[in-house]
Every structure is written in C-alpha cells, then in structure tokens.
Design a protein around this motif. Structure first.
Motif, PDB file in Angstrom:
ATOM      1  N   ALA A  79      -7.016   7.486  -6.849  1.00 32.33           N
ATOM      2  CA  ALA A  79      -6.761   7.934  -5.472  1.00 32.33           C
ATOM      3  C   ALA A  79      -6.838   9.453  -5.384  1.00 32.33           C
ATOM      4  O   ALA A  79      -7.358  10.007  -4.406  1.00 32.33           O
ATOM      5  CB  ALA A  79      -5.393   7.432  -5.002  1.00 32.33           C
ATOM      6  N   THR A 113       0.852  -1.183   0.000  1.00 34.08           N
ATOM      7  CA  THR A 113       0.000   0.000   0.000  1.00 34.08           C
ATOM      8  C   THR A 113       0.891   1.237   0.000  1.00 34.08           C
ATOM      9  O   THR A 113       1.605   1.486   0.970  1.00 34.08           O
ATOM     10  CB  THR A 113      -0.918  -0.001   1.238  1.00 34.08           C
ATOM     11  OG1 THR A 113      -1.724  -1.181   1.187  1.00 34.08           O
ATOM     12  CG2 THR A 113      -1.828   1.215   1.231  1.00 34.08           C
ATOM     13  N   HIS A 146      -1.464  -2.326  -4.056  1.00 31.87           N
ATOM     14  CA  HIS A 146      -1.245  -2.455  -5.495  1.00 31.87           C
ATOM     15  C   HIS A 146       0.004  -3.299  -5.726  1.00 31.87           C
ATOM     16  O   HIS A 146       0.854  -3.433  -4.845  1.00 31.87           O
ATOM     17  CB  HIS A 146      -1.068  -1.075  -6.131  1.00 31.87           C
ATOM     18  CG  HIS A 146      -2.215  -0.146  -5.856  1.00 31.87           C
ATOM     19  ND1 HIS A 146      -3.451  -0.321  -6.424  1.00 31.87           N
ATOM     20  CD2 HIS A 146      -2.318   0.931  -5.053  1.00 31.87           C
ATOM     21  CE1 HIS A 146      -4.268   0.624  -5.990  1.00 31.87           C
ATOM     22  NE2 HIS A 146      -3.605   1.391  -5.143  1.00 31.87           N
ATOM     23  N   ASP A 158      -2.116   6.112  -1.375  1.00 31.73           N
ATOM     24  CA  ASP A 158      -3.412   5.434  -1.449  1.00 31.73           C
ATOM     25  C   ASP A 158      -3.589   4.620  -0.167  1.00 31.73           C
ATOM     26  O   ASP A 158      -2.672   4.447   0.618  1.00 31.73           O
ATOM     27  CB  ASP A 158      -3.447   4.512  -2.683  1.00 31.73           C
ATOM     28  CG  ASP A 158      -4.879   4.213  -3.150  1.00 31.73           C
ATOM     29  OD1 ASP A 158      -5.840   4.650  -2.479  1.00 31.73           O
ATOM     30  OD2 ASP A 158      -5.017   3.556  -4.182  1.00 31.73           O
ATOM     31  N   ASN A 159      -4.825   4.159   0.043  1.00 30.09           N
ATOM     32  CA  ASN A 159      -5.076   3.290   1.191  1.00 30.09           C
ATOM     33  C   ASN A 159      -5.443   1.879   0.732  1.00 30.09           C
ATOM     34  O   ASN A 159      -6.038   1.115   1.487  1.00 30.09           O
ATOM     35  CB  ASN A 159      -6.169   3.896   2.088  1.00 30.09           C
ATOM     36  CG  ASN A 159      -7.411   4.260   1.283  1.00 30.09           C
ATOM     37  OD1 ASN A 159      -7.534   3.841   0.120  1.00 30.09           O
ATOM     38  ND2 ASN A 159      -8.307   5.006   1.886  1.00 30.09           N
ATOM     39  N   ARG A 160      -5.071   1.545  -0.499  1.00 31.56           N
ATOM     40  CA  ARG A 160      -5.360   0.221  -1.044  1.00 31.56           C
ATOM     41  C   ARG A 160      -4.058  -0.377  -1.579  1.00 31.56           C
ATOM     42  O   ARG A 160      -3.196   0.355  -2.078  1.00 31.56           O
ATOM     43  CB  ARG A 160      -6.363   0.349  -2.193  1.00 31.56           C
ATOM     44  CG  ARG A 160      -7.636   1.070  -1.780  1.00 31.56           C
ATOM     45  CD  ARG A 160      -8.595   1.278  -2.930  1.00 31.56           C
ATOM     46  NE  ARG A 160      -9.743   2.041  -2.442  1.00 31.56           N
ATOM     47  CZ  ARG A 160     -10.879   2.203  -3.112  1.00 31.56           C
ATOM     48  NH1 ARG A 160     -11.026   1.665  -4.314  1.00 31.56           N
ATOM     49  NH2 ARG A 160     -11.862   2.900  -2.604  1.00 31.56           N
ATOM     50  N   ASP A 187      -3.065  -4.488 -10.742  1.00 29.92           N
ATOM     51  CA  ASP A 187      -3.522  -3.114 -11.019  1.00 29.92           C
ATOM     52  C   ASP A 187      -2.699  -2.397 -12.079  1.00 29.92           C
ATOM     53  O   ASP A 187      -2.910  -1.198 -12.330  1.00 29.92           O
ATOM     54  CB  ASP A 187      -3.538  -2.222  -9.765  1.00 29.92           C
ATOM     55  CG  ASP A 187      -4.566  -2.692  -8.770  1.00 29.92           C
ATOM     56  OD1 ASP A 187      -5.505  -3.400  -9.161  1.00 29.92           O
ATOM     57  OD2 ASP A 187      -4.426  -2.337  -7.586  1.00 29.92           O
ATOM     58  N   TRP A 239      -4.495   3.586 -10.799  1.00 29.54           N
ATOM     59  CA  TRP A 239      -4.934   3.732  -9.414  1.00 29.54           C
ATOM     60  C   TRP A 239      -4.553   5.092  -8.836  1.00 29.54           C
ATOM     61  O   TRP A 239      -5.218   5.604  -7.933  1.00 29.54           O
ATOM     62  CB  TRP A 239      -4.394   2.601  -8.527  1.00 29.54           C
ATOM     63  CG  TRP A 239      -2.902   2.583  -8.392  1.00 29.54           C
ATOM     64  CD1 TRP A 239      -2.020   1.793  -9.076  1.00 29.54           C
ATOM     65  CD2 TRP A 239      -2.099   3.392  -7.512  1.00 29.54           C
ATOM     66  NE1 TRP A 239      -0.736   2.078  -8.687  1.00 29.54           N
ATOM     67  CE2 TRP A 239      -0.754   3.043  -7.729  1.00 29.54           C
ATOM     68  CE3 TRP A 239      -2.396   4.380  -6.565  1.00 29.54           C
ATOM     69  CZ2 TRP A 239       0.294   3.636  -7.048  1.00 29.54           C
ATOM     70  CZ3 TRP A 239      -1.344   4.977  -5.876  1.00 29.54           C
ATOM     71  CH2 TRP A 239      -0.020   4.603  -6.127  1.00 29.54           C
TER      72      TRP A 239
END
Lengths: 165, 165
Positions: A157, A84, A92, A88-90, B60, A153
């Motif tokens: 974000a 992460t 990848h 971002d908080n996701r 991603d 992404w």
C-alpha cells in the motif's frame, strides 16, 4: 505481594477474565482524533496511571526506554474477520491488521518511557483513547533483524501511495 | 463475517472476558524445557492452530515475515509484583520482566512466519508450552530505533555476566 485469590479462567467456558491494572491518559477523546493510515505519526504524550495496589510491579521499569502496553479496545463492539484498514483500500484479514474489531479486543502499543512518578508512567507515542483500560506492561527488549522484516500488504500500500508517504 | 453476540465485558466488575482463537503447537511439554535466562535462544519450530471459524481473519497474513502472538500463561496461578527472573539474581517489578506470574497472565512472543496451511501457521521462535491458548495475532510492523533502545536491568545483568553471554 502476591495474589492467588482471583479467578482468571472459567473452566467451563474456556474464556479468560482479565482486569484493568490501570488506565491510559491521552489527548484523544474520540477515535476520529487519533492519527491513522499511511504515514500516521504517533508522538502524542500521555500517561499510564497504574493502580496503587500494583505500583510495586513497576520497580526498575525506569531503566527501559520503551514499553509494550497491552490494552483493551473498550469502545469496540463485535468483530469483522475481513476489513479495510485506513492505510489501504483493500480488505485484509483482521489478524493481518491492527483493527479494533477483533475476536478479542486487545490493543498493543509500543511507547517511549519518558519518566515515572510513583504509579504514573509518563510516555510518548500513545495512540489510545483517554481512559483506555491497560491489561499489562512489558519491557521492550529486542528488535526483529531489519533485513529479515517483511511488511506484507502495508508495504504494498505504501508503494502504491507513492513517495510522499 | 462479524460477531456481535458475545459478551466481552462484565460491566459490573470491570473485568474483560477473552476467548482462545486457537492453540500453540510447540515441542515444549513442561516449562523446564523452555530456554530461559541470558543468551537463551528461541528458535524452536511450532505452529499456531487457529480455529476454523476464525480462519478468514488470516487473509493476507502470509505477506508478513514476523507476527506478534498474544497468549495466556494458562498454567500460571496468581502473581508476584516483585520477582527474580532467570536472567538475573536480583528482583525486579513484574512489569519490568516477562514473568508468567502477572496480574493478567498474558504472554507475548514475536515469531517468524514460515508458511501457512489454511488455519495453521507454521512459525519459528516459539517459547510457549504445547497447548497454550492464543488470544490474538497482529502483524509486526516496525522496530524501535536501535540507537534509542535501552534495556535496563537486562543490559546490566548481561554486563555483569561478561562477554560469554
């Protein structure tokens, strides 16, 4: 001058050996000091101190406004295929991020060339730690056509983070 | 998944060891087939075949239109600090050119990502030989501001070559 003498591949293992051509001088002593995440600005001044034996390789570099610097995350150990990023908080995939924890700990920064003093390039836009080993420098030659550039992404974000970014 | 087990620096020598994360598939079997020089177009289709053990690192990546591929000039031996590139008739320092004969034989290509099929990325714009080892892939995130970009000897060589280029 040319160098034929040094081994660059261990044919038995498939690994390639790379050596520092010089080192970065930067205001950053710790990774926590480097701006990260959405909207991070990289405008710090620094320099690229190239070893004297490679100085001739800088001939005519003054004509380029921007350089691609390829360097080593020399304080990074190991890698994560998913992570992460600060922007971002996701999670990848590592190859979709600039994470330092990569299978090969190679970093890449585009810097603005301010001036050259012999083997030292004064540059703007460093985001490396002081003392970072440099593997290569290349001239920045062309941009990707802006209307065709998609940023995956990261663009998502930024949209989620709202207009303040 | 993470990997802490593999040595990346021989602290005695200062060299760094890098391993292929995959290989390029390209239509080029010999360097003579690769378009070079002023006006060379790089629009060949190819693919980046990433090793299965690193496939999760591609998560991603489909969201990005362009990727930076860092690879090895694995058929290049030795280096020249000064050389005359195919795009000019005057010698320049190796760090002001894309010559394969570099102290570290690292190549860099920005490709357009067409599609992904598992560990295989279909891409456009390859200028590498078939079988080229890939060291790293990074997302292409931003351009240099066009009004600030200067292209040194390359712009001068284009001017000398005239409007046909």
């Amino acid at each position: 001058m040319s160098g034929e003498d040094e081994k660059k591949e261990d044919h038995g293992s498939g690994w390639f050996s790379m050596r520092p051509i010089g080192y970065v001088r930067s205001p950053y002593r710790h990774t926590s000091e480097i701006p990260k995440g959405l909207g991070a600005k990289h405008d710090a001044d620094g320099s690229l101190e190239i070893q004297a034996k490679f100085e001739a390789g800088l001939t005519d570099i003054e004509g380029f406004s921007h350089l691609i610097v390829i360097w080593v995350f020399s304080r990074s150990e190991g890698f994560d295929l998913l992570g992460t990023p600060p922007s971002d908080n996701r999670p990848h995939g590592v190859f979709a991020t600039r994470s330092p924890r990569r299978p090969n700990p190679i970093g890449l920064t585009v810097v603005e060339l301010v001036s050259r003093e012999g083997p030292v390039l004064r540059v703007r836009g460093v985001d490396m730690l002081d003392g970072t080993p440099i593997l290569d420098i290349k001239p920045y030659l062309s941009n990707v056509s802006p209307e065709r550039l998609r940023r995956g992404w990261l663009a998502e974000a930024e949209t989620r983070a709202g207009p303040s970014q």
